[in-house]
Design a protein around this motif. Structure first.
Motif, short mmCIF file in Angstrom:
data_model
loop_
_atom_site.label_atom_id
_atom_site.label_comp_id
_atom_site.label_asym_id
_atom_site.label_seq_id
_atom_site.Cartn_x
_atom_site.Cartn_y
_atom_site.Cartn_z
N GLU A 42 -0.23 -1.81 9.46
CA GLU A 42 -0.65 -1.65 8.12
C GLU A 42 -2.01 -2.01 7.84
O GLU A 42 -2.53 -1.60 6.74
CB GLU A 42 0.30 -2.11 7.09
CG GLU A 42 2.03 -1.77 7.54
CD GLU A 42 2.07 -0.31 7.05
OE1 GLU A 42 1.41 0.09 6.36
OE2 GLU A 42 2.62 0.30 7.79
N LEU A 43 -2.55 -3.14 8.43
CA LEU A 43 -3.71 -3.45 8.15
C LEU A 43 -4.96 -2.56 8.56
O LEU A 43 -6.03 -2.44 8.08
CB LEU A 43 -4.15 -4.89 8.94
CG LEU A 43 -3.40 -6.00 8.34
CD1 LEU A 43 -3.75 -7.31 9.14
CD2 LEU A 43 -4.14 -6.47 6.83
N GLY A 44 -4.25 -1.55 9.71
CA GLY A 44 -5.13 -0.41 10.12
C GLY A 44 -5.31 0.28 8.83
O GLY A 44 -6.60 1.05 8.65
N HIS A 45 -4.13 0.74 8.16
CA HIS A 45 -4.10 1.77 7.14
C HIS A 45 -5.21 1.22 5.90
O HIS A 45 -6.09 2.03 5.42
CB HIS A 45 -2.94 1.99 6.34
CG HIS A 45 -1.92 2.61 7.11
ND1 HIS A 45 -2.20 4.02 7.71
CD2 HIS A 45 -0.86 2.47 7.64
CE1 HIS A 45 -1.40 4.62 8.03
NE2 HIS A 45 -0.57 3.57 8.41
N ILE A 46 -5.16 -0.23 5.43
CA ILE A 46 -6.10 -0.77 4.83
C ILE A 46 -7.50 -0.88 5.14
O ILE A 46 -8.48 -0.35 4.45
CB ILE A 46 -5.66 -2.39 4.44
CG1 ILE A 46 -4.48 -2.20 3.90
CG2 ILE A 46 -6.55 -3.00 3.74
CD1 ILE A 46 -3.65 -3.70 3.61
N PHE A 47 -7.77 -0.88 6.51
CA PHE A 47 -9.17 -0.92 7.01
C PHE A 47 -9.70 0.60 6.97
O PHE A 47 -10.97 0.55 6.56
CB PHE A 47 -9.14 -1.15 8.44
CG PHE A 47 -10.31 -1.26 9.35
CD1 PHE A 47 -11.14 -2.32 9.08
CD2 PHE A 47 -10.89 0.24 9.77
CE1 PHE A 47 -12.58 -2.13 9.83
CE2 PHE A 47 -12.12 0.04 10.90
CZ PHE A 47 -12.96 -1.10 10.59
N TYR A 48 -8.93 1.41 6.88
CA TYR A 48 -9.70 2.96 6.76
C TYR A 48 -9.18 3.30 5.33
O TYR A 48 -9.57 4.58 5.15
CB TYR A 48 -8.61 3.95 7.78
CG TYR A 48 -9.06 3.82 9.13
CD1 TYR A 48 -10.38 4.04 9.73
CD2 TYR A 48 -8.21 3.16 10.11
CE1 TYR A 48 -10.78 3.87 10.92
CE2 TYR A 48 -8.69 2.92 11.53
CZ TYR A 48 -9.87 2.99 11.73
OH TYR A 48 -10.33 3.01 13.19
N HIS A 49 -8.68 2.92 4.69
CA HIS A 49 -8.61 2.88 2.92
C HIS A 49 -7.59 4.22 3.08
O HIS A 49 -7.82 5.33 2.20
CB HIS A 49 -9.80 3.43 2.46
CG HIS A 49 -10.93 2.27 2.45
ND1 HIS A 49 -10.78 1.15 1.67
CD2 HIS A 49 -12.19 2.11 3.19
CE1 HIS A 49 -11.91 0.52 1.76
NE2 HIS A 49 -12.57 0.88 2.92
N ASP A 50 -6.62 4.37 3.73
CA ASP A 50 -5.65 5.36 3.69
C ASP A 50 -4.98 5.23 2.53
O ASP A 50 -4.72 4.31 1.78
CB ASP A 50 -4.70 5.18 4.95
CG ASP A 50 -5.33 5.30 6.31
OD1 ASP A 50 -6.45 6.07 6.51
OD2 ASP A 50 -4.97 4.78 7.47
N VAL A 51 -4.58 6.58 1.91
CA VAL A 51 -3.77 6.76 1.04
C VAL A 51 -2.25 5.89 1.01
O VAL A 51 -1.82 5.80 2.05
CB VAL A 51 -3.47 8.05 0.57
CG1 VAL A 51 -4.85 8.70 0.13
CG2 VAL A 51 -2.81 8.94 1.57
N SER A 52 -1.69 5.69 -0.05
CA SER A 52 -0.33 4.90 -0.15
C SER A 52 0.61 5.71 0.47
O SER A 52 0.48 7.02 0.39
CB SER A 52 -0.02 4.41 -1.48
OG SER A 52 -0.90 3.42 -1.99
#
Length: 214
Positions: A42-52
Motif C-alpha cells: 500500500e505504501l507503493g500506491h502512496i509513493f506513486y500517487h495511485d488513485v484510491s
C-alpha cells in the motif's frame, strides 16, 4: 493525507485460503508478517500517487496487456519488494512466507478440486505416487505443467503476484527461488475475454523496473 485501511479478515482469507498454517498457534505471528507485506504494497500506491482503490477477497485475475489496474498493482508489488529488501528486519521470515504463498498458490491452481491435498493422475488411487504437483521444497512446477489463472477481478492472480515478488527480490533468501519463480511465470496460461491466450513476456521484460526506495 493518505490513509491505508485494512480489514484484518483479509489476512485470515490468505492464511486459510492458501492453507498456510498447521496449527492455530502460528496464526498471530503470521498475521503480523502478512500485514507488513500488505502495508509495504500500500505504501507503493502512496509513493506513486495511485488513485484510491479497494480489494475485497481473492477473486483475482491476470492480464499484463489489457488491464491497466493490474499493472498498477504489479508496480506496487515491486515497490513493496524493494522496501522489504532494504528495511525489513525479519525479511528472512517474510520471504519464507512469500515462498509458501507462491507455492501454495501454484498447488491450488494445479489441483483446485483437491487442494490442499494433491490430485492423483488417471489410473492412480494414491496421489503421492502420481500427481501434477512435484514433491520437494520450493515452488512446485514440472516442465510440462501449465498454470491456469482466471481473468477476473481487479488484482492479478496470487500465482503471478507472489512468484513475481520472488523473481524481483535481491535478498539472498528469495534469490534461491528466482529461477523457480521465473519458470512458474513462464508457464502461466491466461485466456482473455476474447478467448485468446496471452503471453507473460511483457511481465518479465518490465519487471526489473522496480523503484529505488528513499
Amino acid at each position: 493525507m493518505r490513509t491505508v485501511r485494512c480489514d484484518l479478515r483479509f489476512l485470515d482469507e490468505l492464511i486459510d485460503g492458501l492453507s498456510l498454517i498447521y496449527s492455530e498457534h502460528q496464526r498471530t505471528e503470521l498475521r503480523i508478517r502478512l500485514l507488513q507485506l500488505v502495508l509495504a504494497h500500500e505504501l507503493g500506491h502512496i509513493f506513486y500517487h495511485d488513485v484510491s482503490g479497494a480489494y475485497h477477497g481473492d477473486q483475482d485475475g491476470f492480464s499484463v496487456i489489457r488491464y491497466a489496474s493490474y499493472k498498477v498493482e504489479l508496480r506496487a508489488d515491486a515497490y513493496a519488494i524493494r522496501l522489504i529488501d532494504s528495511y525489513a528486519q525479519n525479511r528472512e521470515l517474510i520471504y519464507g512466507d512469500i515462498v509458501e504463498l507462491a507455492s501454495n498458490s501454484v498447488r491450488r491452481s494445479l489441483c483446485p478440486q483437491t487442494f490442499p491435498a494433491p490430485c492423483a493422475c488417471a489410473g492412480y488411487s494414491d496421489a503421492t505416487l502420481c500427481s501434477r504437483v512435484p514433491l520437494g521444497p520450493g515452488l512446485p512446477i514440472s516442465p510440462d505443467d501449465r498454470v491456469p489463472v482466471k481473468l477476473v477481478g481487479t488484482h492479478p492472480d496470487y500465482v503471478v503476484r507472489f512468484s513475481r515478488m520472488l523473481f524481483l527480490s535481491k535478498d539472498p533468501v528469495a534469490r534461491i527461488y528466482r529461477n523457480q519463480a521465473r519458470e512458474v511465470l513462464r508457464r502461466v496460461v491466461v485466456v482473455n475475454e476474447g478467448g485468446q491466450s496471452e503471453s507473460v513476456d511483457a511481465l518479465l521484460n518490465t519487471s526489473q523496473a522496480s523503484p529505488d526506495v528513499h
